[in-house]
Design a protein around this motif. Structure first.
Motif, PDB file in Angstrom:
ATOM      1  N   VAL A 223       0.837  -1.209   0.000  1.00 38.89           N
ATOM      2  CA  VAL A 223       0.000   0.000   0.000  1.00 38.89           C
ATOM      3  C   VAL A 223       0.869   1.255   0.000  1.00 38.89           C
ATOM      4  CG1 VAL A 223      -1.701   1.318   1.309  1.00 38.89           C
ATOM      5  CG2 VAL A 223      -1.946  -1.164   1.115  1.00 38.89           C
ATOM      6  N   VAL A 224       1.870   1.292   0.864  1.00 38.83           N
ATOM      7  CA  VAL A 224       2.716   2.488   0.973  1.00 38.83           C
ATOM      8  C   VAL A 224       3.488   2.724  -0.324  1.00 38.83           C
ATOM      9  CG1 VAL A 224       4.702   3.489   2.161  1.00 38.83           C
ATOM     10  CG2 VAL A 224       2.905   2.354   3.479  1.00 38.83           C
ATOM     11  N   GLY A 225       4.099   1.659  -0.853  1.00 36.19           N
ATOM     12  CA  GLY A 225       4.893   1.824  -2.065  1.00 36.19           C
ATOM     13  C   GLY A 225       4.066   2.303  -3.247  1.00 36.19           C
ATOM     14  N   LEU A 226       2.916   1.687  -3.450  1.00 37.04           N
ATOM     15  CA  LEU A 226       2.084   2.076  -4.585  1.00 37.04           C
ATOM     16  C   LEU A 226       1.495   3.466  -4.400  1.00 37.04           C
ATOM     17  CD1 LEU A 226       2.489  -0.933  -5.231  1.00 37.04           C
ATOM     18  CD2 LEU A 226       0.111  -1.003  -5.994  1.00 37.04           C
ATOM     19  N   THR A 227       1.207   3.846  -3.161  1.00 36.81           N
ATOM     20  CA  THR A 227       0.672   5.186  -2.915  1.00 36.81           C
ATOM     21  C   THR A 227       1.744   6.250  -3.124  1.00 36.81           C
ATOM     22  OG1 THR A 227      -0.871   4.243  -1.311  1.00 36.81           O
ATOM     23  CG2 THR A 227      -0.613   6.618  -1.288  1.00 36.81           C
ATOM     24  N   ILE A 228       2.970   5.984  -2.689  1.00 43.53           N
ATOM     25  CA  ILE A 228       4.064   6.925  -2.963  1.00 43.53           C
ATOM     26  C   ILE A 228       4.224   7.115  -4.466  1.00 43.53           C
ATOM     27  CG2 ILE A 228       6.590   7.173  -2.917  1.00 43.53           C
ATOM     28  CD1 ILE A 228       6.545   6.034  -0.090  1.00 43.53           C
TER      29      ILE A 228
ATOM     30  N   VAL B 211       1.326   9.283  -5.753  1.00 43.57           N
ATOM     31  CA  VAL B 211       1.497  10.691  -5.395  1.00 43.57           C
ATOM     32  C   VAL B 211       2.584  11.324  -6.262  1.00 43.57           C
ATOM     33  CG1 VAL B 211       2.275  12.262  -3.560  1.00 43.57           C
ATOM     34  CG2 VAL B 211       0.624  10.449  -3.038  1.00 43.57           C
ATOM     35  N   ALA B 212       3.674  10.591  -6.479  1.00 39.19           N
ATOM     36  CA  ALA B 212       4.754  11.112  -7.316  1.00 39.19           C
ATOM     37  C   ALA B 212       4.257  11.380  -8.742  1.00 39.19           C
ATOM     38  CB  ALA B 212       5.920  10.122  -7.331  1.00 39.19           C
TER      39      ALA B 212
ATOM     40  N   HIS C  61       4.979  12.707   2.500  1.00 41.17           N
ATOM     41  CA  HIS C  61       5.884  12.475   1.377  1.00 41.17           C
ATOM     42  C   HIS C  61       5.588  13.414   0.218  1.00 41.17           C
ATOM     43  CE1 HIS C  61       7.820   9.327   3.443  1.00 41.17           C
ATOM     44  NE2 HIS C  61       6.847   8.442   3.350  1.00 41.17           N
ATOM     45  N   GLY C  62       4.327  13.828   0.087  1.00 37.82           N
ATOM     46  CA  GLY C  62       4.028  14.832  -0.925  1.00 37.82           C
ATOM     47  C   GLY C  62       4.786  16.124  -0.668  1.00 37.82           C
ATOM     48  N   GLU C  63       4.895  16.498   0.595  1.00 31.26           N
ATOM     49  CA  GLU C  63       5.669  17.703   0.928  1.00 31.26           C
ATOM     50  C   GLU C  63       7.146  17.508   0.613  1.00 31.26           C
ATOM     51  OE1 GLU C  63       6.288  20.923   4.551  1.00 31.26           O
ATOM     52  OE2 GLU C  63       5.357  18.991   4.976  1.00 31.26           O
TER      53      GLU C  63
END
Length: 282
Positions: free
Chosen positions: A169-174, A177-178, A211-213
Motif C-alpha cells: 500500500v505504501v509503495g504504490l501510494t508513494i 502521489v509522485a 511524502h508529498g511535501e
C-alpha cells in the motif's frame, strides 16, 4: 524489564531510547553508541543479560545471523526468554525462526512496524504482531511504549505478512502521489498548491501529507530508504509467486525502485521515487 536490543539503526536507536525513558534496563548490541545502555560484545551477551530480546535489523539474513550465528541470541537465551523480531523480513523464514526459538523452551513474536523514523521517535508506530496470544499479552507493555496502533494478527509469521501488505500500500501510494505531482508540474500547475487542494479531498492521505511535501520541496533525507522498501516489495513479489498470485503494480513499483538504486539513490527516502520518475521524463 531487562531488555536486550540488537540493531540501533535509524529505527532501532529511537525505539531503544523510548524504552530507556520508560524505565526499562537495556543491554544493546550493533549500531549507534550514544544511548544510555550497557554495550554488549555480542548478541548472545545481550540475551544472557535480558528476559526479552528485541531485534531491529535490515533483512532476513541479518535476523538469521543475529539469532543463530556463533555468539548469536540463541546461545544466550534461558528457558522462558522472549524474542521479539521487529524487523521487516520474510514471513516464511519467520515461521522457521520462531519454531527454532520455541524448541529452546523460549517464546517468539514477529512484530514489524510501520511509521518510519518519525513514528519511532514519537512512539507512534503501528505494530503488527504474530504469535501466541499469551505471549503477546506479556509483550504488550513494551509495544505500548513504542507505538499506538498495536494488533495481534495471528500466529507466528502473520505480523510479517501484514507488514508486507502495508508496504504494498505504501509503495504504490508513494508512486501514485509522485505521478500526480509530476503531472501537475508538467501541466503548468504549482505542485505545492495542488497538494494542498488534494489534502482536502478524497485523495488525502498520510503519504500525500508527508511524502508529498518532501516531493514538493525535493528534500529526500532518509526516513525509510528506497533500498529497504525495495527489499520489502521483493518479499511481496516472492510470496505472490509462491501463492500463484499476480501483483502487477507491486512488481512495477519494485522495478521503479530498482531504477532509483541503479541511479545511486538507494539510500534516499522512498519519497525520492518522485525524482526517479522525473528523471525518466527530462
Amino acid at each position: 524489564m531487562k531488555i536486550g536490543f540488537v540493531g540501533l539503526g535509524v529505527m532501532g536507536r529511537p525505539m531503544a531510547a523510548n524504552l530507556i525513558a520508560a524505565g526499562h534496563e537495556l543491554s544493546v548490541y550493533r549500531g549507534h553508541t550514544d544511548v544510555d545502555a550497557y554495550r554488549c560484545q555480542s548478541a548472545a551477551e545481550a540475551a544472557e543479560r535480558s528476559e526479552v530480546v528485541i531485534l531491529m535489523v535490515p533483512d532476513t539474513p541479518d535476523v538469521e545471523d543475529a539469532l543463530f550465528s556463533p555468539d548469536g541470541v540463541a546461545e544466550g537465551l534461558r528457558p522462558g526468554s522472549l524474542v521479539i523480531d521487529m524487523s521487516s523480513i520474510s514471513p516464511t523464514a519467520t515461521v522457521g525462526f520462531g519454531q527454532r526459538i520455541e524448541k529452546l523452551g523460549c517464546h517468539y513474536l514477529d512484530a514489524p512496524v510501520s511509521g518510519g523514523e518519525i513514528g519511532a521517535r514519537e512512539a507512534t508506530l503501528t505494530i503488527m504482531v504474530g504469535g501466541r496470544p499469551e505471549v503477546f499479552d506479556r509483550a504488550r507493555p513494551i509495544f505500548e511504549t513504542l507505538g499506538k496502533n498495536i494488533t495481534l494478527i495471528g500466529g507466528i509469521g502473520s505480523g510479517q505478512t501484514a507488514k508486507v501488505a502495508n508496504q504494498i500500500v505504501v509503495g504504490l501510494t508513494i508512486e501514485a502521489v509522485a505521478e500526480a505531482l509530476m503531472f501537475a508540474k508538467a501541466a503548468g500547475a504549482d505542485p505545492a498548491v495542488v497538494r494542498e487542494a488534494l489534502m482536502g479531498g478524497f485523495a488525502s492521505s498520510r503519504i500525500l501529507e508527508l511524502h508529498g511535501e518532501r516531493m514538493v520541496r525535493e528534500t529526500f533525507d532518509p526516513g525509510f530508504r528506497i533500498r529497504l522498501h525495495r527489499k520489502d516489495l521483493g518479499l511481496a513479489v516472492q510470496a505472490a509467486a509462491e501463492l500463484d498470485l499476480a501483483l502487477p503494480n507491486t512488481a512495477a513499483t519494485q522495478q521503479l525502485m530498482n531504477a532509483a538504486i541503479a541511479d545511486g539513490d538507494g539510500d534516499l527516502d522512498h519519497s525520492a521515487l518522485y525524482k526517479t520518475l522525473r528523471r525518466g521524463h527530462t
